[in-house]
Each structure stands twice: as structure tokens, then as C-alpha cells.
Design a protein around this motif. Structure first.
Motif, PDB file in Angstrom:
ATOM      1  N   ALA A  55       0.829  -1.204   0.000  1.00  0.00           N
ATOM      2  CA  ALA A  55       0.000   0.000   0.000  1.00  0.00           C
ATOM      3  C   ALA A  55       0.867   1.258   0.000  1.00  0.00           C
ATOM      4  O   ALA A  55       0.588   2.218  -0.730  1.00  0.00           O
ATOM      5  N   VAL A  56       1.924   1.267   0.816  1.00  0.00           N
ATOM      6  CA  VAL A  56       2.814   2.427   0.876  1.00  0.00           C
ATOM      7  C   VAL A  56       3.496   2.634  -0.475  1.00  0.00           C
ATOM      8  O   VAL A  56       3.641   3.763  -0.950  1.00  0.00           O
ATOM      9  N   ALA A  57       3.890   1.550  -1.112  1.00  0.00           N
ATOM     10  CA  ALA A  57       4.581   1.647  -2.394  1.00  0.00           C
ATOM     11  C   ALA A  57       3.635   1.946  -3.545  1.00  0.00           C
ATOM     12  O   ALA A  57       4.082   2.272  -4.649  1.00  0.00           O
ATOM     13  N   GLY A  58       2.336   1.826  -3.298  1.00  0.00           N
ATOM     14  CA  GLY A  58       1.370   2.073  -4.362  1.00  0.00           C
ATOM     15  C   GLY A  58       1.116   0.883  -5.245  1.00  0.00           C
ATOM     16  O   GLY A  58       0.308   0.941  -6.179  1.00  0.00           O
ATOM     17  N   LEU A  59       1.775  -0.250  -4.950  1.00  0.00           N
ATOM     18  CA  LEU A  59       1.611  -1.418  -5.798  1.00  0.00           C
ATOM     19  C   LEU A  59       0.237  -2.054  -5.643  1.00  0.00           C
ATOM     20  O   LEU A  59      -0.249  -2.733  -6.550  1.00  0.00           O
ATOM     21  N   ALA A  60      -0.397  -1.836  -4.496  1.00  0.00           N
ATOM     22  CA  ALA A  60      -1.725  -2.397  -4.303  1.00  0.00           C
ATOM     23  C   ALA A  60      -2.710  -1.843  -5.326  1.00  0.00           C
ATOM     24  O   ALA A  60      -3.671  -2.513  -5.708  1.00  0.00           O
ATOM     25  N   ALA A  61      -2.461  -0.609  -5.780  1.00  0.00           N
ATOM     26  CA  ALA A  61      -3.346  -0.013  -6.779  1.00  0.00           C
ATOM     27  C   ALA A  61      -3.328  -0.821  -8.072  1.00  0.00           C
ATOM     28  O   ALA A  61      -4.343  -0.954  -8.762  1.00  0.00           O
ATOM     29  N   VAL A  62      -2.164  -1.360  -8.406  1.00  0.00           N
ATOM     30  CA  VAL A  62      -2.055  -2.182  -9.607  1.00  0.00           C
ATOM     31  C   VAL A  62      -2.914  -3.425  -9.480  1.00  0.00           C
ATOM     32  O   VAL A  62      -3.635  -3.817 -10.398  1.00  0.00           O
ATOM     33  N   VAL A 132      -7.221  -3.711  -0.918  1.00  0.00           N
ATOM     34  CA  VAL A 132      -8.242  -2.680  -1.064  1.00  0.00           C
ATOM     35  C   VAL A 132      -8.389  -1.888   0.236  1.00  0.00           C
ATOM     36  O   VAL A 132      -8.485  -0.660   0.230  1.00  0.00           O
ATOM     37  N   LEU A 133      -8.384  -2.608   1.357  1.00  0.00           N
ATOM     38  CA  LEU A 133      -8.574  -1.969   2.658  1.00  0.00           C
ATOM     39  C   LEU A 133      -7.475  -0.957   2.945  1.00  0.00           C
ATOM     40  O   LEU A 133      -7.745   0.215   3.269  1.00  0.00           O
ATOM     41  N   PHE A 134      -6.238  -1.385   2.816  1.00  0.00           N
ATOM     42  CA  PHE A 134      -5.134  -0.495   3.152  1.00  0.00           C
ATOM     43  C   PHE A 134      -4.991   0.631   2.137  1.00  0.00           C
ATOM     44  O   PHE A 134      -4.665   1.767   2.497  1.00  0.00           O
ATOM     45  N   LEU A 135      -5.241   0.336   0.879  1.00  0.00           N
ATOM     46  CA  LEU A 135      -5.117   1.359  -0.150  1.00  0.00           C
ATOM     47  C   LEU A 135      -6.152   2.461   0.054  1.00  0.00           C
ATOM     48  O   LEU A 135      -5.893   3.635  -0.209  1.00  0.00           O
ATOM     49  N   SER A 136      -7.335   2.096   0.523  1.00  0.00           N
ATOM     50  CA  SER A 136      -8.386   3.091   0.747  1.00  0.00           C
ATOM     51  C   SER A 136      -8.296   3.727   2.132  1.00  0.00           C
ATOM     52  O   SER A 136      -8.747   4.865   2.318  1.00  0.00           O
ATOM     53  N   LEU A 137      -7.716   3.022   3.099  1.00  0.00           N
ATOM     54  CA  LEU A 137      -7.706   3.515   4.480  1.00  0.00           C
ATOM     55  C   LEU A 137      -6.555   4.459   4.765  1.00  0.00           C
ATOM     56  O   LEU A 137      -6.754   5.551   5.336  1.00  0.00           O
ATOM     57  N   LEU A 138      -5.346   4.091   4.385  1.00  0.00           N
ATOM     58  CA  LEU A 138      -4.174   4.879   4.775  1.00  0.00           C
ATOM     59  C   LEU A 138      -4.230   6.332   4.293  1.00  0.00           C
ATOM     60  O   LEU A 138      -3.927   7.245   5.074  1.00  0.00           O
ATOM     61  N   PRO A 139      -4.601   6.595   3.027  1.00  0.00           N
ATOM     62  CA  PRO A 139      -4.593   8.002   2.574  1.00  0.00           C
ATOM     63  C   PRO A 139      -5.550   8.907   3.344  1.00  0.00           C
ATOM     64  O   PRO A 139      -5.339  10.124   3.399  1.00  0.00           O
ATOM     65  N   GLN A 140      -6.596   8.340   3.951  1.00  0.00           N
ATOM     66  CA  GLN A 140      -7.565   9.156   4.676  1.00  0.00           C
ATOM     67  C   GLN A 140      -6.967   9.772   5.943  1.00  0.00           C
ATOM     68  O   GLN A 140      -7.538  10.717   6.499  1.00  0.00           O
ATOM     69  N   PHE A 141      -5.857   9.224   6.405  1.00  0.00           N
ATOM     70  CA  PHE A 141      -5.253   9.712   7.643  1.00  0.00           C
ATOM     71  C   PHE A 141      -3.914  10.408   7.385  1.00  0.00           C
ATOM     72  O   PHE A 141      -3.061  10.477   8.268  1.00  0.00           O
ATOM     73  N   VAL A 142      -3.751  10.900   6.159  1.00  0.00           N
ATOM     74  CA  VAL A 142      -2.588  11.728   5.826  1.00  0.00           C
ATOM     75  C   VAL A 142      -3.055  13.173   5.739  1.00  0.00           C
ATOM     76  O   VAL A 142      -3.784  13.544   4.815  1.00  0.00           O
ATOM     77  N   PRO A 143      -2.705  14.003   6.709  1.00  0.00           N
ATOM     78  CA  PRO A 143      -3.168  15.396   6.710  1.00  0.00           C
ATOM     79  C   PRO A 143      -2.696  16.152   5.465  1.00  0.00           C
ATOM     80  O   PRO A 143      -1.642  15.845   4.893  1.00  0.00           O
ATOM     81  N   ASP A 144      -3.477  17.125   5.052  1.00  0.00           N
ATOM     82  CA  ASP A 144      -3.094  17.974   3.921  1.00  0.00           C
ATOM     83  C   ASP A 144      -1.772  18.670   4.212  1.00  0.00           C
ATOM     84  O   ASP A 144      -1.548  19.183   5.319  1.00  0.00           O
ATOM     85  N   GLY A 145      -0.923  18.684   3.221  1.00  0.00           N
ATOM     86  CA  GLY A 145       0.364  19.342   3.369  1.00  0.00           C
ATOM     87  C   GLY A 145       1.431  18.493   4.019  1.00  0.00           C
ATOM     88  O   GLY A 145       2.573  18.940   4.161  1.00  0.00           O
ATOM     89  N   THR A 146       1.070  17.270   4.423  1.00  0.00           N
ATOM     90  CA  THR A 146       2.038  16.363   5.043  1.00  0.00           C
ATOM     91  C   THR A 146       2.650  15.461   3.985  1.00  0.00           C
ATOM     92  O   THR A 146       1.922  14.906   3.152  1.00  0.00           O
ATOM     93  N   PRO A 147       3.974  15.276   3.972  1.00  0.00           N
ATOM     94  CA  PRO A 147       4.590  14.348   3.018  1.00  0.00           C
ATOM     95  C   PRO A 147       3.969  12.953   3.165  1.00  0.00           C
ATOM     96  O   PRO A 147       3.957  12.394   4.275  1.00  0.00           O
ATOM     97  N   PRO A 148       3.419  12.388   2.093  1.00  0.00           N
ATOM     98  CA  PRO A 148       2.673  11.134   2.225  1.00  0.00           C
ATOM     99  C   PRO A 148       3.512   9.921   2.604  1.00  0.00           C
ATOM    100  O   PRO A 148       3.041   9.057   3.347  1.00  0.00           O
ATOM    101  N   LEU A 149       4.748   9.834   2.116  1.00  0.00           N
ATOM    102  CA  LEU A 149       5.531   8.622   2.357  1.00  0.00           C
ATOM    103  C   LEU A 149       5.858   8.416   3.844  1.00  0.00           C
ATOM    104  O   LEU A 149       5.573   7.337   4.389  1.00  0.00           O
ATOM    105  N   PRO A 150       6.428   9.410   4.543  1.00  0.00           N
ATOM    106  CA  PRO A 150       6.700   9.180   5.976  1.00  0.00           C
ATOM    107  C   PRO A 150       5.431   8.902   6.766  1.00  0.00           C
ATOM    108  O   PRO A 150       5.437   8.081   7.697  1.00  0.00           O
ATOM    109  N   ARG A 151       4.347   9.588   6.403  1.00  0.00           N
ATOM    110  CA  ARG A 151       3.098   9.396   7.147  1.00  0.00           C
ATOM    111  C   ARG A 151       2.539   8.001   6.940  1.00  0.00           C
ATOM    112  O   ARG A 151       2.122   7.333   7.894  1.00  0.00           O
ATOM    113  N   THR A 152       2.487   7.540   5.699  1.00  0.00           N
ATOM    114  CA  THR A 152       1.950   6.204   5.444  1.00  0.00           C
ATOM    115  C   THR A 152       2.843   5.123   6.038  1.00  0.00           C
ATOM    116  O   THR A 152       2.359   4.071   6.479  1.00  0.00           O
ATOM    117  N   LEU A 153       4.155   5.364   6.080  1.00  0.00           N
ATOM    118  CA  LEU A 153       5.044   4.415   6.749  1.00  0.00           C
ATOM    119  C   LEU A 153       4.725   4.333   8.238  1.00  0.00           C
ATOM    120  O   LEU A 153       4.724   3.245   8.821  1.00  0.00           O
TER     121      LEU A 153
END
Length: 212
Positions: A55-62, A132-153
Motif C-alpha cells: 500500500a505504501v509503495a502504491g503497488l496495491a493499486a495495480v 483494497v482496505l489499506f489502499l483506501s484507508l491509509l490516505p484518509q489519515f494523511v493530513p493535507d500538506g504532510t509528506p505522504p511517504l513518511p506518514r503512510t510508513l
């Protein structure tokens, strides 16, 4: 204090603790021995590492956007869970016929621990709903303006940490109740229940429609 992070911890804790195939496998293997149960719990956490990393790597989207590949993973997971369930039901019948206790010490302990580790890992890693769960869940808890990679990690690490707390606790509780749960009748009930649950979950995955 990070309110979004606290909210995610609550959501993730409920998600991890929700009874399912992982829970059933941990309980069933914990009846063999504490070591077997803990190995299964670690294996489940290892499967979560795979899903959260994807999910962090974005491969789940594939995986999600390729229905044929997604259905293949769904079938593989269903067949494996179904196999575990039928094996559990068969073990209950064999236990009833032989009326003999399982050995819990000696040379078979290490192979069983390795097998349990593998079972926990595959049960979770082959869960087709997790990408599907992680791909849809993790981005919802990344605040606006926050670098996504450290946050999703960070969020992924929280999920794995919760699993490393919850599933070993389940294994230790089952082992703690071992003198009662390993009585022939109680063991048949627990093993039969977990076997039936795994069989039902496997059938749903194998025969059900493509998950979205």
C-alpha cells in the motif's frame, strides 16, 4: 497531539481485533502449544507487513485495477483458507477416533512452529480484501500538506505493531486456558468451530463474486 493519528489507531485496532481467518488460525494453532500459537501470530503480522508495504509503495493499486490478477489472488487465498478449514475439521474427526492427546514437547515442536509461522503468514498475505482496505484507508489519515511517504510508513507501522500486540495476546490467552481448552470435548468444540469458520470463509472467497 495528532488527532488523526489517534483516530487511526482506534480504527486499526478494531480492524486487527475483528475475528476472521487470522484469529481462527491463531486460536487453532495455540491449542497445539504456546510456541505454535505465537509463531502463527508472528506469521500473521508478517503478512500485514506485506500488505502495508504494498500500500505504501502504491503497488496495491495495480492489483486493484487488474481484475484478473485480483481474482487470482482471491481464489488462491480462498483455496488456502478452505484447505486450513477442512484440515481442522479432519483433525477433529481424527482426534475423536483416536482419543489420543497431541504431543506438545520433543522433536516435533520446531517443525510445528515453522509450519504455524507459514500458516499465519499465508492466511494473511493471501487475503484479497487487504490490498483494497489499506489502499483506501491509509490516505484518509494523511493530513493535507504532510509528506505522504513518511506518514503512510508511520500508519503502516502502527498496524503491524497492533497485530504484534493483539495476536500474541490471543495465543497466550488460549494457552493460559489450555488446561480447560485442551480437554478432549472442549478441544473438539474449539477446533471444530475454527475449522468450520475457516471453511466458510474459504467457500465465500472461492465461490463469491469478485471483491471490490
Amino acid at each position: 497531539m495528532d488527532a488523526q493519528l489517534l483516530a487511526f489507531v482506534a480504527v486499526a485496532a478494531g480492524m486487527v481485533a475483528l475475528p476472521g481467518a487470522d484469529f481462527a488460525v491463531v486460536v487453532r494453532n495455540s491449542l497445539e502449544s504456546r510456541r505454535s500459537g505465537l509463531a502463527t501470530a508472528v506469521g500473521v503480522a508478517g503478512g500485514l507487513v506485506v500488505h502495508t508495504t504494498l500500500a505504501v509503495a502504491g503497488l496495491a493499486a495495480v492489483l486493484v485495477t487488474m481484475p484478473a490478477l485480483f481474482r487470482t489472488v482471491q481464489l488462491l487465498g480462498g483455496v488456502y483458507v478452505l484447505y486450513l478449514g477442512l484440515s481442522g475439521l479432519h483433525a477433529v474427526r481424527r482426534r475423536s477416533a483416536q482419543a489420543a492427546p497431541r504431543p506438545e514437547t520433543g522433536g516435533e515442536v520446531a517443525p510445528r512452529a515453522g509450519r504455524s509461522l507459514r500458516q499465519g503468514f499465508l492466511t494473511n498475505a493471501l487475503n484479497p480484501k487487504a490490498p483494497v482496505l489499506f489502499l483506501s484507508l491509509l490516505p484518509q489519515f494523511v493530513p493535507d500538506g504532510t509528506p505522504p511517504l513518511p506518514r503512510t510508513l508511520l500508519l503502516a507501522s502502527v498496524v503491524v505493531l497492533l497485530a504484534l500486540l493483539w495476536f500474541p495476546a490471543v495465543a497466550l490467552l488460549v494457552d493460559r486456558l489450555g488446561p480447560w481448552l485442551r480437554r478432549p470435548r472442549a478441544a473438539r468444540v474449539v477446533e471444530g468451530g475454527s475449522g468450520a469458520a475457516l471453511t466458510a470463509l474459504g467457500l465465500v472467497l472461492v465461490t463469491g463474486p469478485l471483491l471490490h
